[in-house]
Structures are given as structure tokens and as C-alpha cells.
Design a protein around this motif. Structure first.
Motif, PDB file in Angstrom:
ATOM      1  N   ILE A 293       0.812  -1.186  -0.055  1.00  0.00           N
ATOM      2  CA  ILE A 293      -0.063  -0.022   0.045  1.00  0.00           C
ATOM      3  C   ILE A 293       0.875   1.412  -0.172  1.00  0.00           C
ATOM      4  N   LYS A 294       2.415   1.179   0.138  1.00  0.00           N
ATOM      5  CA  LYS A 294       2.924   2.363   0.418  1.00  0.00           C
ATOM      6  C   LYS A 294       2.852   3.265  -0.898  1.00  0.00           C
ATOM      7  N   LYS A 295       2.847   3.024  -1.848  1.00  0.00           N
ATOM      8  CA  LYS A 295       2.851   3.675  -3.220  1.00  0.00           C
ATOM      9  C   LYS A 295       1.276   4.461  -3.356  1.00  0.00           C
ATOM     10  N   ASP A 296       0.440   3.580  -2.844  1.00  0.00           N
ATOM     11  CA  ASP A 296      -1.072   4.268  -3.065  1.00  0.00           C
ATOM     12  C   ASP A 296      -1.187   5.316  -1.780  1.00  0.00           C
ATOM     13  N   VAL A 297      -0.464   5.088  -0.743  1.00  0.00           N
ATOM     14  CA  VAL A 297      -0.490   6.009   0.461  1.00  0.00           C
ATOM     15  C   VAL A 297       0.356   7.364   0.026  1.00  0.00           C
ATOM     16  N   ASN A 298       1.384   7.284  -0.880  1.00  0.00           N
ATOM     17  CA  ASN A 298       1.943   8.342  -1.124  1.00  0.00           C
ATOM     18  C   ASN A 298       1.208   9.086  -2.289  1.00  0.00           C
ATOM     19  N   ASN A 299       0.535   8.340  -3.062  1.00  0.00           N
ATOM     20  CA  ASN A 299      -0.322   8.953  -4.127  1.00  0.00           C
ATOM     21  C   ASN A 299      -1.444   9.800  -3.481  1.00  0.00           C
ATOM     22  N   LEU A 300      -1.880   9.545  -2.207  1.00  0.00           N
ATOM     23  CA  LEU A 300      -2.792  10.266  -1.502  1.00  0.00           C
ATOM     24  C   LEU A 300      -2.578  11.891  -1.579  1.00  0.00           C
ATOM     25  N   TYR A 301      -1.217  12.107  -1.180  1.00  0.00           N
ATOM     26  CA  TYR A 301      -0.875  13.625  -0.895  1.00  0.00           C
ATOM     27  C   TYR A 301      -1.191  14.442  -2.268  1.00  0.00           C
ATOM     28  N   TYR A 302      -1.394  13.463  -3.449  1.00  0.00           N
ATOM     29  CA  TYR A 302      -1.500  14.313  -4.423  1.00  0.00           C
ATOM     30  C   TYR A 302      -2.956  14.568  -4.869  1.00  0.00           C
ATOM     31  N   ALA A 303      -3.690  13.908  -4.212  1.00  0.00           N
ATOM     32  CA  ALA A 303      -5.323  14.033  -4.558  1.00  0.00           C
ATOM     33  C   ALA A 303      -5.670  15.616  -4.676  1.00  0.00           C
ATOM     34  N   LYS A 304      -6.479  15.625  -5.605  1.00  0.00           N
ATOM     35  CA  LYS A 304      -7.219  17.137  -5.850  1.00  0.00           C
ATOM     36  C   LYS A 304      -8.412  17.452  -5.372  1.00  0.00           C
ATOM     37  N   THR A 305      -9.138  16.381  -5.143  1.00  0.00           N
ATOM     38  CA  THR A 305     -10.770  16.541  -4.995  1.00  0.00           C
ATOM     39  C   THR A 305     -10.817  15.530  -3.878  1.00  0.00           C
ATOM     40  N   ASN A 306     -12.038  15.621  -3.284  1.00  0.00           N
ATOM     41  CA  ASN A 306     -12.590  14.702  -2.318  1.00  0.00           C
ATOM     42  C   ASN A 306     -12.846  13.472  -2.663  1.00  0.00           C
ATOM     43  N   ASP A 307     -13.432  13.526  -4.131  1.00  0.00           N
ATOM     44  CA  ASP A 307     -13.523  12.013  -4.975  1.00  0.00           C
ATOM     45  C   ASP A 307     -12.695  11.407  -4.997  1.00  0.00           C
ATOM     46  N   GLU A 308     -11.504  11.972  -5.547  1.00  0.00           N
ATOM     47  CA  GLU A 308     -10.131  11.418  -6.056  1.00  0.00           C
ATOM     48  C   GLU A 308      -9.569  10.596  -4.593  1.00  0.00           C
ATOM     49  N   TYR A 309      -9.668  11.252  -3.542  1.00  0.00           N
ATOM     50  CA  TYR A 309      -9.274  10.965  -2.164  1.00  0.00           C
ATOM     51  C   TYR A 309      -9.861   9.694  -1.850  1.00  0.00           C
ATOM     52  N   GLU A 310     -10.992   9.649  -1.920  1.00  0.00           N
ATOM     53  CA  GLU A 310     -11.820   8.795  -1.433  1.00  0.00           C
ATOM     54  C   GLU A 310     -11.756   7.241  -2.239  1.00  0.00           C
ATOM     55  N   GLU A 311     -11.495   7.694  -3.639  1.00  0.00           N
ATOM     56  CA  GLU A 311     -11.218   6.565  -4.547  1.00  0.00           C
ATOM     57  C   GLU A 311      -9.939   5.867  -4.034  1.00  0.00           C
ATOM     58  N   LEU A 312      -8.702   6.549  -3.964  1.00  0.00           N
ATOM     59  CA  LEU A 312      -7.499   6.170  -3.497  1.00  0.00           C
ATOM     60  C   LEU A 312      -7.737   5.412  -2.114  1.00  0.00           C
ATOM     61  N   LYS A 313      -8.521   5.922  -1.261  1.00  0.00           N
ATOM     62  CA  LYS A 313      -8.717   5.538   0.191  1.00  0.00           C
ATOM     63  C   LYS A 313      -9.321   4.065   0.002  1.00  0.00           C
ATOM     64  N   ASN A 314     -10.346   3.961  -0.752  1.00  0.00           N
ATOM     65  CA  ASN A 314     -10.875   2.776  -0.844  1.00  0.00           C
ATOM     66  C   ASN A 314     -10.141   1.472  -1.668  1.00  0.00           C
ATOM     67  N   ILE A 315      -9.280   2.067  -2.461  1.00  0.00           N
ATOM     68  CA  ILE A 315      -8.289   0.804  -2.996  1.00  0.00           C
ATOM     69  C   ILE A 315      -7.352   0.403  -1.867  1.00  0.00           C
ATOM     70  N   ILE A 316      -6.999   1.432  -1.165  1.00  0.00           N
ATOM     71  CA  ILE A 316      -5.975   1.206   0.129  1.00  0.00           C
ATOM     72  C   ILE A 316      -6.723   0.058   0.981  1.00  0.00           C
ATOM     73  N   VAL A 317      -7.943   0.554   1.509  1.00  0.00           N
ATOM     74  CA  VAL A 317      -8.839  -0.368   2.338  1.00  0.00           C
ATOM     75  C   VAL A 317      -8.900  -1.738   1.952  1.00  0.00           C
ATOM     76  N   ALA A 318      -9.271  -1.699   0.370  1.00  0.00           N
ATOM     77  CA  ALA A 318      -9.451  -3.023  -0.132  1.00  0.00           C
ATOM     78  C   ALA A 318      -8.462  -3.789  -0.025  1.00  0.00           C
ATOM     79  N   LYS A 319      -7.242  -3.457  -0.385  1.00  0.00           N
ATOM     80  CA  LYS A 319      -5.813  -4.250  -0.324  1.00  0.00           C
ATOM     81  C   LYS A 319      -5.541  -4.599   1.073  1.00  0.00           C
ATOM     82  N   CYS A 320      -5.959  -3.819   2.332  1.00  0.00           N
ATOM     83  CA  CYS A 320      -5.547  -3.935   3.613  1.00  0.00           C
ATOM     84  C   CYS A 320      -6.509  -5.042   3.885  1.00  0.00           C
TER      85      CYS A 320
END
Length: 201
Positions: free
Chosen positions: A36-63
Motif C-alpha cells: 500500500i505504500k505507493k497508494d498512500v504516497n499518491n494520496l498526497y496528490y489527490a486534488k478532490t474529495n472524490d479522488e481521495y475517497e477513490e484512493l482510500k477505498n483502494i488502500i482499504v480493499a488491499k488491507c
């Protein structure tokens, strides 16, 4: 004393990479955190709430596939802290807090422009991590070349066996030690990015 990974229970191998720091002074070793480390780093570059939520859901699913509930809670806390540091969230907070202040619009636009100018995209995302990864690649290439060169020397002449062994040993050692500078520089860049993000919170 080296900390133990919350997932596998092993000590983190700092030569392979940095661990993922969780809450309560816990860590995931580099090997376990790679998921998940790459996905967590990508969160810092989220521009909108939807983009953040999409990345977060990917991380949670992997976890959910690899980590227990306790580690999941630690990771979710990290994700929530990252959310508070994102530019668009800070911008919204600034607009809200300065809505009754004269000139609030001008100040918000200035902060937004500064944040936008400091973003990096594409192949320059997470440049500190890329420098560290490159140092590891160079190290392994150097070790492989040293071993091959040593074998070639030993196969040419029996009198070159000792020299071949020395080439393999010292060449590999030199490749490893010389990578410290590049890896350290990558770590410095990565830490600087984190400090900048924290200072803007």
C-alpha cells in the motif's frame, strides 16, 4: 532497539527500504508495507474529495486482504491524517475561517497558487522514493557485475582465482557502500517533502 513489524513480526530491513510508520509507535516493515505504500504516497496528490475517497477505498480493499483489524484501524488513522493535510481541504478550511475577514478571497487565491506551483506530476512524483529505488537498483547491478567479472577472471587463468575472488568481494562491498550517498540523498528529499507538508498544516 529495532521495532518489529505489526504484520509479520520481523525487524525491518532498512537496506531494502523504509517502513510505514503507524500510530502508537508501530510500524509495517518495508516488505509488508509495499502493498500500500505507493497508494498512500499518491494520496498526497489527490486534488478532490472524490479522488481521495477513490484512493482510500483502494488502500482499504488491499488491507482487508492482507492485514488484521487492528492494523486496518492504524492505517485508517494515517489516511485520515493525510486527508487533513491535502491542499484542497486546507483551501476549504481557509475559505471557511476567513469568510468574515476582509480580503479573505485574495489570501485564499494566493495560498492556492503557491500550493499549485509546488506540485510535481508524472515521472517526478515522489522523487525521493524514486532516488532511493534507483540507488538500490544500482547497488544490485554493481554486485552482479562484480560477481560476473570475478568469475570471468577466475575462468581465464588459475593464477587469477584469488584476484577474481577479491574482485567479487570488494566490488560487491564497494557497490553497497557507495549507494549510501544516493540513498541518503533520496531520504533527505523525502523527509523534506514531509516537513513541507506538515509545516503547511
Amino acid at each position: 532497539m529495532a521495532k518489529l513489524c505489526e504484520c509479520c513480526g520481523n525487524k525491518n530491513n532498512s537496506f531494502l527500504g523504509d517502513p510505514l510508520y503507524l500510530t502508537n509507535d508501530k510500524i509495517l516493515c518495508h516488505k509488508c508495507a509495499q502493498l500500500i505504500k505507493k497508494d498512500v504516497n499518491n494520496l498526497y496528490y489527490a486534488k478532490t474529495n472524490d479522488e481521495y475517497e477513490e484512493l482510500k477505498n483502494i488502500i482499504v480493499a488491499k488491507c482487508k486482504e492482507c492485514f488484521n483489524d487492528t492494523i486496518m484501524q492504524y492505517i485508517i488513522i494515517i489516511l485520515d491524517k493525510i486527508y487533513d493535510r491535502l491542499d484542497f481541504v486546507k483551501k476549504e478550511n481557509q475559505v471557511t475561517s476567513s469568510a468574515t475577514t476582509v480580503g479573505s478571497t485574495t489570501n485564499t487565491e494566493t495560498v492556492s497558487a503557491d500550493n499549485e506551483s509546488e506540485r510535481s506530476f508524472g515521472m517526478f512524483d515522489n522523487i525521493g522514493g524514486k532516488i532511493k529505488a534507483m540507488s538500490q537498483i544500482i547497488t544490485w547491478v554493481g554486485i552482479i557485475v562484480s560477481v560476473v567479472f570475478g568469475i570471468v577472471l577466475m575462468s581465464i587463468d588459475e593464477d587469477m582465482i584469488f584476484i577474481g575472488l577479491m574482485a567479487m568481494i570488494f566490488g560487491s562491498l564497494f557497490s553497497w557502500v557507495s549507494s549510501f550517498i544516493l540513498y541518503g540523498f533520496g531520504q533527505l528529499v523525502e523527509n523534506s517533502d514531509i516537513l513541507v507538508k506538515l509545516s503547511k498544516k
